[in-house]
Design an enzyme around this catalytic site. Structure first.
Site, PDB file in Angstrom:
ATOM      1  N   GLY B  31     -21.438  18.642 -17.965  1.00  0.00           N
ATOM      2  CA  GLY B  31     -20.175  18.900 -18.767  1.00  0.00           C
ATOM      3  C   GLY B  31     -19.747  20.301 -18.612  1.00  0.00           C
ATOM      4  N   ASN B  32     -18.753  20.526 -19.038  1.00  0.00           N
ATOM      5  CA  ASN B  32     -17.743  21.800 -18.828  1.00  0.00           C
ATOM      6  C   ASN B  32     -17.292  21.613 -17.334  1.00  0.00           C
ATOM      7  OD1 ASN B  32     -18.114  25.509 -18.353  1.00  0.00           O
ATOM      8  ND2 ASN B  32     -16.687  24.288 -19.967  1.00  0.00           N
ATOM      9  N   LEU B  33     -16.628  20.729 -17.174  1.00  0.00           N
ATOM     10  CA  LEU B  33     -16.399  20.282 -15.804  1.00  0.00           C
ATOM     11  C   LEU B  33     -15.319  21.223 -15.128  1.00  0.00           C
ATOM     12  CD1 LEU B  33     -16.248  16.235 -16.186  1.00  0.00           C
ATOM     13  CD2 LEU B  33     -18.109  17.750 -15.699  1.00  0.00           C
ATOM     14  N   HIS B  37     -17.041  19.437  -9.938  1.00  0.00           N
ATOM     15  CA  HIS B  37     -17.481  18.127 -10.555  1.00  0.00           C
ATOM     16  C   HIS B  37     -16.331  17.076 -10.103  1.00  0.00           C
ATOM     17  CE1 HIS B  37     -19.241  21.121 -13.569  1.00  0.00           C
ATOM     18  NE2 HIS B  37     -20.599  20.642 -13.014  1.00  0.00           N
ATOM     19  N   GLN B 154     -31.938  22.111  -6.018  1.00  0.00           N
ATOM     20  CA  GLN B 154     -31.912  20.953  -6.900  1.00  0.00           C
ATOM     21  C   GLN B 154     -31.830  19.488  -6.000  1.00  0.00           C
ATOM     22  OE1 GLN B 154     -29.933  20.460 -10.955  1.00  0.00           O
ATOM     23  NE2 GLN B 154     -28.320  19.467  -9.721  1.00  0.00           N
TER      24      GLN B 154
END
Lengths: 282, 282
Positions: B31-33, B37, B154
């Site tokens: 979130g907190n796009l 994103h 990642q």
């Protein structure tokens, strides 16, 4: 019945079934099939449209001094048996097909419930099982997967990581298939000498006696001690005798359902068995 | 656009698409796009019939002294942005929905490539990423999954366990989205003071300078030392500056494609960035 030896071939064989939203059942095995395995396939046949059986002797679940090289490989005979019980697809990959040429860096560990019972003597064994079963699940993508209750700890480990990782399938545990004299069927029974084969059913008899004692009110610790005495007297070298909940938690008294576990060596052959004793309803 | 907060709800929403064999694209986020994103979602939109975005601040990838509690949670604003770029389903589960009430016993570890770079300062971080991403993959069951190249390590870890575990999907790495001044977009940029926000683009400028030096023939070790000098002089506390192959193997000379990695703190905020430098064709 088809036999596929590659992941690609298996996918091609399964794609029409997937497209038609058929129910896929999966029975992972290491081959050298006996009635226990065949009962898993029969169970899958009842619940599923398409039944896939894998035959793969998984190197990473064997320890360095275990019987990977000598583990019996009997593919033709297995195919014959599987065709008779209604298997649709045999998946028999090579080690290279399953693990490729690049090093595998990923491990799956299920803590606590893999460190004792059979895990104590076989460090890394259940990690190897978790990795290969996860790989096979991802390759076959079944709706149902069938495992024998003989490897009760393995079944509990698989249930645990399937839940923890949200693997989209249902795990079905199938009761132990036994020879007429009570010995739990196992590929390793073939290693027994005739003399030891005659002694081996003592394990199940001991479990049955333990059940009767528990139901008659004998204390759990005493019941376990009696099992040890009986098996040692019969010539077994006991690896462990333990009482656990069905989720493998330790248990001190028979105040709930209990699973009695035995692992014991007879000559060079390690045998395991277990029996679930229901706590009597009040 | 639908928002689902439960696994069951998400499955119900996705079942018609699965039955129709539609291509499902998945963008996992915390979130907190930001535009980074949204570019992942735009990429998914191009390749897929149905686009699912998850918003889940995953507790098990944060260390005890990290910013789990203070990590920005902006669901309404995120939903608004996602609707604009054509997301079909937002999956925004609670921690309880993802991890349940019973203890999780299963861990996924990707050895070697998680122990250094960002893994050195964040023990267990990539295990937590591997577990949650595997869970989300099993819940969404996408055909394609999209990850930013900003979190290059990642992405490499995810590619590795997807291959090792035969997870049936394709991982797509999407190039870094940068602010006009070159700063790689990150939810953590919001933590920067105005003064530090003005200094932050030095990271990317340093990477660009390093690329030019490498292509001009400066030795790799010297290039890395120069980066360290520049960033330290600008007020960064360098965590690491490293050169690796795209598969994260160590590299001593610029004799193949190389990825330059930077992690550095500016005030209390840790920033990361990377730049892939292609080895010139002969």
């Amino acid at each position: 019945m088809k036999t596929e030896t590659t992941i690609q071939g298996l996918s091609a064989s399964l794609n029409p079934a997937r497209a038609a939203r058929k129910i896929i059942g999966f029975v992972p095995t290491m081959g050298n099939l006996h009635e226990g395995h065949l009962n898993l396939v029969r169970e899958a046949r009842k619940l599923c449209d398409v039944v896939v059986v894998s035959i793969f002797v998984n190197p990473i679940q064997f320890g360095p001094n275990e019987d990977f090289d000598s583990y019996p490989r009997t593919l033709e005979q297995d195919q014959h048996l599987l065709a008779e019980v209604g298997c649709d697809i045999v998946f028999a990959p090579t080690v290279e097909q399953m693990y490729g040429n690049k090093p595998r860096l990923t491990n799956i560990a299920v803590s606590d419930i893999t460190n004792d019972l059979c895990g104590l003597q076989r460090p890394g064994h259940f990690d190897g099982v978790a990795v290969v079963v996860t790989k096979l699940f991802n390759i076959v993508q079944p709706n149902f997967a069938f495992f024998g209750q003989k490897d009760f700890q393995q079944l509990a480990v698989i249930r645990q990581f399937v839940r923890d990782l949200n693997i989209p399938l249902e795990v079905i545990g199938v009761p132990i298939t036994r020879a007429e004299d009570g010995l739990a069927l196992s590929s390793r029974n073939g290693y027994l000498s005739a003399e030891n084969r005659a002694i081996a059913p003592t394990i199940y008899k001991t479990l049955q006696t333990a059940e009767a004692e528990l139901l008659a009110g004998t204390a759990l610790a005493e019941v376990l001690a009696n099992m040890n005495t009986t098996l040692t007297a019969a010539g077994f070298v006991v690896d462990y005798i333990e009482a656990r909940t069905p989720e493998l938690q330790k248990i001190e008294q028979f105040d709930q359902d209990v699973v009695l576990f035995v692992a014991a060596k007879l000559g060079a052959t390690r045998l395991i068995d277990n029996l679930q004793v229901k706590y009597p309803a009040a």
